[in-house]
Design a protein around this motif. Structure first.
Motif, PDB file in Angstrom:
ATOM      1  N   SER A  75     -23.410 -61.326  49.320  1.00 10.43           N
ATOM      2  CA  SER A  75     -22.498 -61.876  50.329  1.00 10.43           C
ATOM      3  C   SER A  75     -23.011 -61.518  51.719  1.00 10.43           C
ATOM      4  O   SER A  75     -23.901 -60.684  51.878  1.00 10.43           O
ATOM      5  N   THR A  76     -22.399 -62.168  52.686  1.00 12.67           N
ATOM      6  CA  THR A  76     -22.658 -61.832  54.090  1.00 12.67           C
ATOM      7  C   THR A  76     -21.439 -61.097  54.634  1.00 12.67           C
ATOM      8  O   THR A  76     -20.372 -61.084  54.007  1.00 12.67           O
ATOM      9  N   ALA A  77     -21.610 -60.515  55.792  1.00 18.62           N
ATOM     10  CA  ALA A  77     -20.496 -59.770  56.388  1.00 18.62           C
ATOM     11  C   ALA A  77     -19.276 -60.662  56.647  1.00 18.62           C
ATOM     12  O   ALA A  77     -18.147 -60.266  56.329  1.00 18.62           O
ATOM     13  N   PRO A  78     -19.422 -61.858  57.211  1.00 17.14           N
ATOM     14  CA  PRO A  78     -18.234 -62.704  57.402  1.00 17.14           C
ATOM     15  C   PRO A  78     -17.554 -63.088  56.083  1.00 17.14           C
ATOM     16  O   PRO A  78     -16.327 -63.103  56.005  1.00 17.14           O
ATOM     17  N   TYR A  79     -18.362 -63.372  55.056  1.00 21.72           N
ATOM     18  CA  TYR A  79     -17.756 -63.722  53.771  1.00 21.72           C
ATOM     19  C   TYR A  79     -17.040 -62.515  53.182  1.00 21.72           C
ATOM     20  O   TYR A  79     -15.953 -62.645  52.609  1.00 21.72           O
ATOM     21  N   MET A  80     -17.648 -61.339  53.325  1.00 19.24           N
ATOM     22  CA  MET A  80     -16.997 -60.117  52.877  1.00 19.24           C
ATOM     23  C   MET A  80     -15.666 -59.927  53.594  1.00 19.24           C
ATOM     24  O   MET A  80     -14.654 -59.560  52.989  1.00 19.24           O
ATOM     25  N   ALA A  81     -15.664 -60.171  54.903  1.00 16.32           N
ATOM     26  CA  ALA A  81     -14.431 -60.019  55.675  1.00 16.32           C
ATOM     27  C   ALA A  81     -13.352 -60.983  55.185  1.00 16.32           C
ATOM     28  O   ALA A  81     -12.176 -60.607  55.058  1.00 16.32           O
ATOM     29  N   LEU A  82     -13.740 -62.212  54.905  1.00 19.81           N
ATOM     30  CA  LEU A  82     -12.769 -63.207  54.431  1.00 19.81           C
ATOM     31  C   LEU A  82     -12.171 -62.789  53.098  1.00 19.81           C
ATOM     32  O   LEU A  82     -10.949 -62.787  52.925  1.00 19.81           O
ATOM     33  N   GLU A  83     -13.017 -62.427  52.143  1.00 26.12           N
ATOM     34  CA  GLU A  83     -12.512 -62.063  50.818  1.00 26.12           C
ATOM     35  C   GLU A  83     -11.717 -60.759  50.873  1.00 26.12           C
ATOM     36  O   GLU A  83     -10.747 -60.596  50.136  1.00 26.12           O
ATOM     37  N   GLN A  84     -12.121 -59.840  51.747  1.00 24.95           N
ATOM     38  CA  GLN A  84     -11.356 -58.599  51.898  1.00 24.95           C
ATOM     39  C   GLN A  84      -9.970 -58.896  52.447  1.00 24.95           C
ATOM     40  O   GLN A  84      -8.970 -58.349  51.974  1.00 24.95           O
ATOM     41  N   LEU A  85      -9.910 -59.764  53.425  1.00 28.29           N
ATOM     42  CA  LEU A  85      -8.623 -60.131  54.016  1.00 28.29           C
ATOM     43  C   LEU A  85      -7.714 -60.797  52.991  1.00 28.29           C
ATOM     44  O   LEU A  85      -6.551 -60.406  52.825  1.00 28.29           O
ATOM     45  N   LEU A  86      -8.242 -61.791  52.303  1.00 28.21           N
ATOM     46  CA  LEU A  86      -7.405 -62.533  51.358  1.00 28.21           C
ATOM     47  C   LEU A  86      -6.976 -61.640  50.202  1.00 28.21           C
ATOM     48  O   LEU A  86      -5.821 -61.680  49.758  1.00 28.21           O
TER      49      LEU A  86
END
Length: 1858
Positions: free
Chosen positions: A284-295
């Motif tokens: 994953s990338t950092a933005p994708y990680m952030a999205l999945e962490q948030l959701l």
């Protein structure tokens, strides 16, 4: 044979139980423990291949969880013990090498490791010289590395247990289940049953899912669903644990305090929504990680149905939604149940029909779905009822409107009269509605599409009140409308049918036309229900809807007649009727029966209106519907409704209140009227004449009637959607045909009007159908499929559009706005009708130029239109025809550049207009959509697009503050980074991207400041998706079980992009050049890293995966600038003034802070969080150690030859000394870095510390106090904060490595300084460890305070210690606990000496001015003494003043101070004589059982209780402090529990008394003296036990146990550990002395209390009664009993008993004197009624104590002081003045007996009675029970003097108990 070391750890599992403690319960050897199968062992020694020695890792038992009383973040985990066990009980599975401590000389800049020994070697040499015992050998391996080889006393360090990265989801589930059991046991043990039940349910569901996955029991779809469920459950566990709402207790330590979740129990981990795998940098990338962490953290159902909603969980740029037609909604309705409270059925009941249909708040939307049953009960049999699919619900009807599902129940009743014309009538039973707006996914906060949702419809009946007339109630026909509006008129509950339950599910799909050819679908499992309007998607059939409204009676109808209408078409046999889509059509239709003035409100569908009758040659030009009226089933009249006239159908729905008159059959007179409405749905009839003319455009143009055609086009532009949508393909093709003919003829000026009208008609057609809704967009695709060879007028259309935009400044009207709304659709149609690509390019260029001009117009009224125009780009990109990509990109770039940043700055103080803001927002959305086009697939265009997009995005980020625009810009940057991340070998692009880091950092700092100042950091309940792709941002509610969270989305997005860019730059080995990164840029990047690592803009404590990515990315950014710092920012020696300490200080601070964050120090985490974080930050500490080492070496200077010889270091000092102290000192942060369980961290830390020690030693003239102080403060902060704390294992490794690294000659003067530093460091760590093992919770506050005091005395930082002591002092003052306040200040005073020459700086807490140390201690002593006096601890106050007196004598001749102290002492000694101090109770408490923490387990303490406190009270207090404990009162039971290891909590509590001094000094003294002797140096406490076998006082032996405490009472925390215990046997003579002494104390106490009561003028009645009983029990002795029997000890005295006999004689004589005084006092107070009793006591006294009276020369003399003449009592006087009063000195002394006599006499003479408190009844507690007068001896405990005090005093202290 001795133990032999293994070459490495032998890791294995116990396969057979080894239970030595069960076989021998008395076994006390700590090397043996019970081991069970599954326990893990690490073997490091074996013996004869039979026995093994090693670490045993055993799982906790359920009873271990009784310790978890407060902190759920500190659960019992795997226990580690070094044990011995049989080797055959182990199955070895792996080998793990030992960890050895080694020092590489070259790495540490060591010159010669052979010449000078290390400190460790020096220690070993010293021990060897003392006793010849060497524990550790230190050797050099010849390669410049020194190592330690563990031999006998030391065991190898247990390796960190790591989670294998290759383990899959199932293994993670297993570990999660194991940990979940720990939480379940812990929650049960503390009574958190709500959360316990929730987690137990999750456990079962998770385990069930694991079993299905493990054994492959699922299909592929089920497997996907199971993985989604697994992720959902794994996320739910930490959410539940972290939720306050899930707890029963209002206070929870783990939720009320931050940073307590050391093990990551509440950590939420980011997972792939499809596979369930943990996300890392590899997948994953950092933005994708952030999205999945948030959701995963905030969404309640994440990631259920993720496979079906992939776009929602993706960051891929979307295309324009208008390019994709949103299919209409279809609603599937299924019955579940119908309920009613009555089974009544009317006479003649013949069946029931339920109708369901959908409507909005204005009108009905669908036909009905009908279910016919024979009864209400049959409706419950849902399996017999088919479901209904309501098709093609248009968005235009559900947008901004409530949508309802309506249920109507009707019944048929059979008419049994033969005179009727109708066999049955229909009647309404009940109706109801339910709001189903949320079922439509297009609405906000909609329910999940594709899922079933339950809805309940409450049913109501209708009634009309004949007595009331009004317009609010029109009966049955308007019942549904009244329910929707909330009216109460005419609505009632019908018990026959009260509630109907259905399930609804939304589908999004376009059914192929022609799929339904039959109009009757009763045989299908699901009935298709049609809409009630024209549906282009459905098959085309002609129908007419007939509605009957209110019925009005005129003549011949009674008000109670039931009226029924039946309709039929007698002239057309092809006409049929039906109400529901799934009903069989009939030739006639009977409506619901109503009463007069009641509305019918029923809609019936009329079919067959367009069919031709084969039986007739011609259909009638006019046709009608016959309405037959029946009254009570009898035909009474008829009426006609015209529905067809010529070639048109008559529609009455548009007319107001059309009525049909009903004529009587006989007289043909009007007898009633009924409101009717008809609505035609179809294409055959009723088309507008302008449409018909347009269809005949060829005839008009051939005939030269272009002007008429133009007029028709003008008329057409007035038509609305119901007309034009029917004929869309025909109309559009006709318009195309008109333009084609005009084009063939050449566009002449004469035809210009027709051209313009045709173009306007096209605009009107498209705008009417598509401009304001998108439900019919599919018509465009159908049209293009149907008409594949369109006229080539595309260039013409584009040019016309360009012409409109070019003239925008002078002509902008409604048509222009319509064009903007459908410009994208027009572009699509144009692209499909192009024949010349060159012309197309020219026209396109012309269009873009005109659009650019249009967008440049600064007119707020045009903003909405300008926004719409931007979408042209999407269609150009989608339908590019044959234009090359580069040309299109050029158009796009110039188009977007022309927009600029208009509208940016919504969050500035002078904000832009909200309308203009739409411009910048839609520009950014457009740019983002470009990444979903073909432009990113071509390398040429992709590179340009990425470059320009970065430029456009940075314009926004660096421009005026605008959060919404900045978030969209970050979405663009993420898309750019994603493109570059997938690209290879483009160094220039990567370098340019890396240069953005300072700009991103600057923007992050700017937006952090703005958001902090505008409330963005407040906890909230909603969130928006990260990296949004649409505007306005969709706001979602957080999971209800999640507490309010702080989330600043823009900062999370900026941090994600920042670390993403850093990662790309590092992956491509970008080197930053100094000409682009200046000092400001470097500082900005470091500040951004600081902001990210602090993590306040999201829940960094829980969002472990995201925080780990941020940490790793932050380190990467520091790695990028590291070469630049080393090469460009270390000035040469001759320019050392240019060294930037702030720059390097920030750099070191960031590195040291990053290395110790919880997501990096993963050994403290539980298994699965450790794996998740380890995959991301696994190498962070090694990388940081490398950077620190290289930087540190670069800052050092070459050592002098003298220093090299002395310290064996080649380089040290230089710029390194800048970081010892001051704001950029690194030692405090270095301590936690040094205590990491990581070799690289410890090696570098030791190297840095050693070089600093040398530097400080040389700079400060042999002093390293500054480093020691910084080290201690750093360690203090580590172990007093919330967070993980390094264990002794890491501490020992650090100290050993420090000793092994430092090389210094023992003879060197610096050796002692350095060695003392290491020794002090070791000692301080031991003290900190003592604090670390104290559990959290209020029951251990005192224990923590004790350790904190110990720690603060270690700190050489007075301000910390003073502040801590001052806090304790002030807290105790608030609680009015003056003794504890004084004891607190005593600790502070003990740190000072009586030195007049040392000047102390001012102190803030406590507040003192600058003064000498003597003055400081003097002031403190006075404060302490004053507090002791306030707390009535006069003895301790005297001690303080005596110490102060000694200080004055030794240090000064301050006569005033001496006088002051002597005055204070004089008053205190006087006050002691009359002190009424309440003496506390004392208890011995033993803590038995493994349920107690190790810091108190097995301890014995003396507790100071409250005055008068009973032992049951201390029981209650202790049980509150230690939940789950059990009180043990039996000594024998306590011994048994102590002998055998117990798992629970047992509290053995006994009462103890202060030890009493028996000496001549206390004989014949006052009560004050006796109290002083008792309370002075109160460290000894006793308890007495009578030994069996005694029959009298002469053979009574007792056992006295004396406990000595470490501290003298009163003490801090009101407790002290027992230092020693002594048990002695007391002889009968010793017991006699103690018995009489206790009796004396009791009498003296009563005498004092009575005198005080009289002096204070309060009631003394209870004291007098106690005195009477005491005197009677002592004076009136039976024969050979009472106190007189002790005279027998005076005969036959043995030599060894002489001293004891002397003491007994003295206390006996004292008893006689005391009795004399008490009898005098008794005589003064005795009332007349008790005169004879008093005289009898006197006689007995003289008789029983005759010898002692004579010996002591007591002369009893009775005076007639109480006779009838003067009212005085007889008294006894002591002529030799031997009577001792309590006290006669001082103003506060107790009155004497003579004073008492005088006072009583005065009261008697004046006629007063005994002194008492006026108006009150004083009740006192008895001082003691009267002594037994029997001959049996009873050993009396000494009378507690406080127990004789008043209830008023005791009750005043009762508040302290609770």
């Amino acid at each position: 044979m001795s133990w032999e070391s293994t070459p490495a750890f032998l890791v294995g599992k116990i396969i057979k139980p080894f239970t030595p403690l069960d076989k021998d319960p008395n076994l006390k050897n700590p090397n043996f423990r019970n081991l069970y199968p599954g326990d893990e062992v690490y073997i490091f020694e074996t013996k004869r291949e039979k026995w093994a020695r090693g670490y045993a890792l055993t799982k906790p038992f359920p009873n271990d969880f009784t310790i978890t009383s407060v902190n759920l973040d500190d659960l019992p985990s795997v226990n580690q013990h070094i044990v011995i066990f049989p080797l055959k009980f182990v199955q070895v599975t792996a080998k793990v090498p030992f960890e050895t401590i080694s020092v590489h000389n070259g790495f540490n800049n060591i010159v010669d490791s052979e010449t000078v020994p290390s400190i460790q070697q020096a220690e070993q040499d010293y021990k060897s010289a003392l006793n010849g015992d060497v524990d550790t050998l230190v050797s050099s391996n010849g390669s410049g590395t020194t190592t330690t080889n563990d031999t006998q006393s030391k065991v190898p360090i247990l390796p960190i247990k790591t989670f294998q990265l290759g383990e899959d989801l199932q293994s993670e589930i297993k570990h999660a289940l194991e940990l979940l059991t720990y939480h379940i046991f812990a929650l049960y043990s503390i009574g958190e049953f709500r959360l316990y039940n929730k987690l137990a349910e999750i456990y079962h569901n998770l385990n069930y899912t694991r079993i299905k996955l493990k054994h492959n029991l699922l299909t592929s779809n089920e497997t996907q669903s199971a993985k989604e469920t697994t992720t959902f459950l794994l996320n739910k566990i930490p959410k539940k644990l972290g939720s306050k709402s899930a707890r029963l207790n209002s206070q929870s330590y783990d939720l009320d305090n931050d940073d307590t979740d050391i093990s990551g129990y509440k950590a939420l981990l980011a997972r792939d929504p499809i596979t369930g795998e943990l996300l890392s940098n590899d997948n994953s990338t950092a933005p994708y990680m952030a999205l999945e962490q948030l959701l995963g953290s905030l969404e309640s159902t994440y990631p259920i149905h993720a496979a079906a909603k992939r776009s929602y969980y993706s960051l891929e740029p979307p295309s324009n939604k208008k390019l994709l037609a949103d299919p209409p909604s279809h609603i599937l309705v299924d019955f579940k149940s119908v309920s009613g409270s009555s089974a009544y059925q009317p006479p003649g009941f013949s069946g029931m029909t339920a109708y369901l249909y959908i409507r909005n708040s204005r009108k009905r939307l669908t036909e009905a779905f009908a279910i016919h049953t024979n009864s209400v009960d049959e409706l419950v049999q849902v399996e017999k009822i088919s479901a209904a699919l309501f098709r093609n619900i248009p968005y235009s009807e559900i947008e901004n409107s409530r949508v309802y599902l309506v249920a109507v129940l009707t019944e048929e009743v059979e008419l049994r009269s033969m005179a009727t014309h109708l066999r049955r009538l229909k009647k309404g039973v009940a109706a109801g509605v339910t709001d189903i707006t949320r079922i439509f996914s297009s609405n906000k906060d909609s329910l999940a599409s594709g899922e079933s949702h339950n809805f309940s419809i409450k049913l109501f009946g209708s009634y009309m009140n004949s007595k009331k007339s009004g317009t609010d109630n029109a009966g049955w026909g308007e019942l549904v409308d009244r329910i929707i509006t909330g009216s109460e008129q005419g609505i009632a509950v019908n018990p026959r049918a009260e509630k109907l339950t259905v399930t609804l599910k939304e589908f999004k799909h376009q059914f192929a036309s022609g799929i339904l050819q039959s109009t009757t679908l009763t045989s299908t499992p699901i009935s298709r229900i049609r809409p009630i309007f024209f549906d282009p998607l459905a098959e085309n059939y002609e129908r007419l809807y007939l509605t009957l409204g209110k019925v009005t009676a005129l003549n011949g109808i009674n008000k109670d007649d039931l009226l029924t209408f039946e309709v039929t078409t007698p002239q057309n046999e092809l006409i049929t009727f039906a109400k529901a889509s799934n009903q069989q059509e009939k030739r006639s239709w009977q409506f619901i029966s109503v009463f007069q003035n009641e509305s019918i409100g029923e809609i019936v569908k009329i079919n067959g209106i367009s069919l031709k009758n084969p039986a007739k040659k011609k259909s009638p030009k006019e046709d009608f519907i016959q309405l037959s009226l029946y009254a009570n089933g009898v035909l009474v009249g008829e009426g006609k409704l015209l529905y067809k006239s010529s070639n048109r159908l008559v529609e009455f729905s548009k007319r107001k209140n059309h009525s049909v008159e009903i004529m009587s059959l006989n007289h043909k007179l009007p007898m009633a009227s009924v409101e009717v409405g008809t609505e035609y749905v179809g294409k055959v009839y009723n088309s507008d004449y302008s449409i018909e003319n347009i269809f005949q455009y060829e005839r008009f143009m051939k005939s030269g009637l272009e002007e008429d055609l133009s007029m028709s086009l003008v008329q057409f532009c007035k038509l609305e959607i119901p007309q034009v949508v029917k004929y869309f393909p025909e109309l559009l093709s006709s318009f195309y045909g008109i333009l084609e003919k005009l084009k063939e003829e050449g566009f002449t000026p004469s035809s210009q009007a027709l051209v313009d009208h045709t173009f306007k008609s096209i605009i009107h057609l498209l705008d009417t159908i598509f401009g304001k809704q998108d439900q019919y967009l599919y018509l465009i695709d159908n049209f293009l499929i149907r008409y594949k060879s369109l006229p080539k007028i595309g260039v013409f259309l584009i040019n016309k559009v360009a012409e409109v935009f070019s003239n925008a400044t002078v002509n902008w009207n409604a048509m222009s706005r319509s064009l903007c709304r459908i410009s994208s659709i027009l572009m699509k149609l144009s692209v499909y009708s192009i024949d010349d690509s060159d012309e197309y390019v020219k026209s396109l260029n012309n269009l873009f130029q005109s659009c650019t001009l249009f967008l440049s117009i600064q007119n707020s009224s045009m903003v909405n239109d300008q926004v719409l125009i931007m979408e042209i780009i999407d269609y150009v990109l989608t339908f590019k025809a044959d234009i090359d990509e580069q040309s299109i990109l050029n158009f796009v770039v110039s188009f977007i550049d022309s927009i600029g940043i208009r509208g940016l700055g919504l969050n500035e103080e002078q904000q832009s207009s909200i309308k203009d803001h739409k411009i910048i927002i839609n520009k950014l959305l457009l740019i983002h959509r470009l990444f979903s086009s073909f432009l990113v697939k071509s390398p040429t265009t992709e590179k340009i697009l990425v470059s320009k997009s970065i430029e456009w995005a940075m314009e926004v980020l660096l421009g005026p503050t605008d959060i919404d625009a900045a978030r969209l810009a970050l979405s663009i940057l993420n898309a750019c980074c994603t493109q570059l991340y997938s690209r290879s070998n483009d160094k220039e692009s990567y370098y340019q991207l890396a240069l953005l880091l300072p700009a991103i950092a600057r923007s992050m700092i700017k937006y952090n400041k703005y958001t902090r100042g505008h409330g963005f950091f407040k906890p909230k309940r909603t969130f928006t998706k990260l990296f949004p792709t649409e505007y306005p941002f969709i706001e979602s509610s957080m999971d209800p079980i999640v507490n309010d969270e702080v989330l600043v989305e823009i900062l999370v997005e900026m941090a994600s992009v920042f670390v993403f860019i850093a990662r790309i730059a590092k992956a491509n080995r970008i080197e930053i050049k100094d000409e682009v990164f200046n000092t400001e840029s470097l500082i900005t990047v470091m500040n951004a890293v600081k902001l990210i690592r602090q993590g306040g803009f999201f829940h960094h404590q829980k969002w472990l995966s995201l925080f780990a990515v941020f940490i790793e990315g932050s380190l990467t950014s520091l790695e990028l600038i590291h070469p630049l710092l080393v090469t460009q920012y270390i000035p040469p020696i001759d320019k050392s003034d240019g060294f930037d300490r702030a720059l390097w200080g920030n750099y070191f601070k960031n590195l040291l802070k990053l290395a110790v964050l919880p997501a990096v120090s993963i050994e403290h985490l539980s298994v699965v969080p450790k794996k998740a974080a380890g995959q991301i930050t696994g190498t962070v500490r090694e990388r940081i150690a490398f950077l620190l080492n290289e930087s540190w070496d670069s800052l050092a200077w070459d050592a002098t030859s003298e220093d090299i010889v002395r310290f064996n270091l080649k380089r040290f000092g230089g710029y390194q000394v800048e970081f010892i102290t001051n704001e950029f000192g690194i030692i405090q942060d270095l301590m936690l870095f040094a205590l990491q369980r990581n070799k690289a961290c410890q090696v570098v830390s030791v190297k840095i510390l050693w070089s600093l020690l040398i530097s400080e030693y040389l700079i400060n003239d042999t002093s390293i106090d500054a480093i020691e102080r910084e080290s201690f403060i750093g360690l203090h902060d580590i172990y007093t904060r919330n967070g993980y704390k390094p264990l002794p294992q890491e501490q020992n490794s650090f100290i050993e490595r420090l000793k092994l690294t430092i090389r210094i000659d023992r003879e060197d003067v610096s050796f002692g300084v350095i060695y003392n530093y290491i020794r002090n460091l070791t000692g301080f760590l031991d003290v900190l460890n003592d604090l670390n093992i104290v559990p959290v919770g209020p029951e251990f506050d005192d224990e923590r305070t004790f350790h904190k005091l110990n720690i603060n005395t270690y700190l050489k930082k007075p301000e910390i210690f003073n502040s801590f002591i001052n806090s304790m002092y002030e807290e105790n003052l608030v609680k009015h606990d003056y003794i504890q306040a004084a004891l607190s200040l005593e600790l502070l005073a003990s740190t000072y000496s009586w030195d007049l020459h040392i000047t102390l700086p001012p102190s803030i807490r406590p507040k003192f001015p600058q003064q000498s140390m003597f003055q400081r201690k003097e002031e403190l002593s006075k404060l302490i003494a004053n507090s002791f006096v306030k707390g009535n601890s006069l003895e301790r106050a005297i001690d303080i003043y005596n110490e102060l007196l000694d200080a004055y004598h030794e240090n000064t001749y301050d006569l005033k101070s001496l006088a002051y102290v002597h005055g204070k002492l004089s008053k205190l000694y006087s006050d002691l004589e009359s002190s009424d101090k309440l003496m506390p109770s004392f208890f011995r408490v033993s803590f038995i059982g493994a349920g107690f923490p190790v810091n108190i387990r097995g301890k014995e303490q003396i507790y100071e209780g409250l005055p008068f406190e009973h032992i049951t009270s201390i029981h209650e207090r202790l049980l509150k402090l230690y939940p789950g404990g059990r009180i043990v009162t039996n000594d024998a039971e306590a011994r048994i529990l102590e002998e055998k290891v117990q798992t629970g909590r047992y509290l053995h509590v006994t009462t103890v008394d202060p030890s009493t001094e028996i000496s001549d000094k206390l004989f014949n003294t006052s009560i004050g003296v006796r109290k002083y002797a008792r309370n002075k140096d109160l460290r000894f406490f006793t308890t007495m036990k009578r030994l069996p076998g005694s029959k009298s006082v002469f053979d009574l032996w007792t056992e006295e146990t004396t406990y000595e405490t470490y501290l003298s009472f009163p003490t801090l925390m009101n407790r002290s550990d027992i230092k020693a215990t002594k048990v002695v046997k007391l002889s009968p003579l010793d017991n006699a002395i103690r018995t009489i002494l206790n009796k004396n104390n009791d009498l003296i106490q009563l005498e004092s209390l009575i005198n005080e009561a009289i002096h204070d003028k309060v009631g003394y009645d209870s004291y007098f009664n106690d005195l009477s009983r005491q005197l009677a029990g002592t004076v009136d002795s039976p024969v050979n009993g009472g106190v007189g029997q002790y005279r027998n000890f005076f005969t036959n005295v043995k030599e060894e008993e002489e001293e004891s006999i002397r003491l007994l004689k003295n206390v006996f004589d004292e008893l006689v004197l005391i009795l004399n005084r008490c009898l005098i006092l008794h005589g003064i107070l005795v009332p007349a009624t008790m005169k004879l009793s008093h005289e009898a006591l006197i006689d007995l006294y003289k008789k029983n104590f005759k010898d002692e009276i004579a010996e002591l020369k007591i002369i009893p003399e009775v005076e007639s002081a109480h006779n009838t003449s003067n009212g005085l009592v007889p008294i006894m006087t002591n002529t030799s003045s031997l009577t001792r009063n309590v006290s006669t000195t001082g103003s506060h002394s107790s009155p004497s007996s003579q004073d008492t006599l005088s006072y009583i006499q005065n009261r008697k003479v004046s006629g007063g009675g005994p002194p008492s408190i006026a108006g009150s009844k004083v009740t006192t507690r008895t001082a003691s029970s009267a002594s037994s007068s029997t001959s049996d001896f009873s050993y009396d405990r000494p009378l507690d003097p406080n127990r004789a005090n008043s209830n008023a005093k005791r009750n005043a202290l009762n508040w302290r108990r609770n």
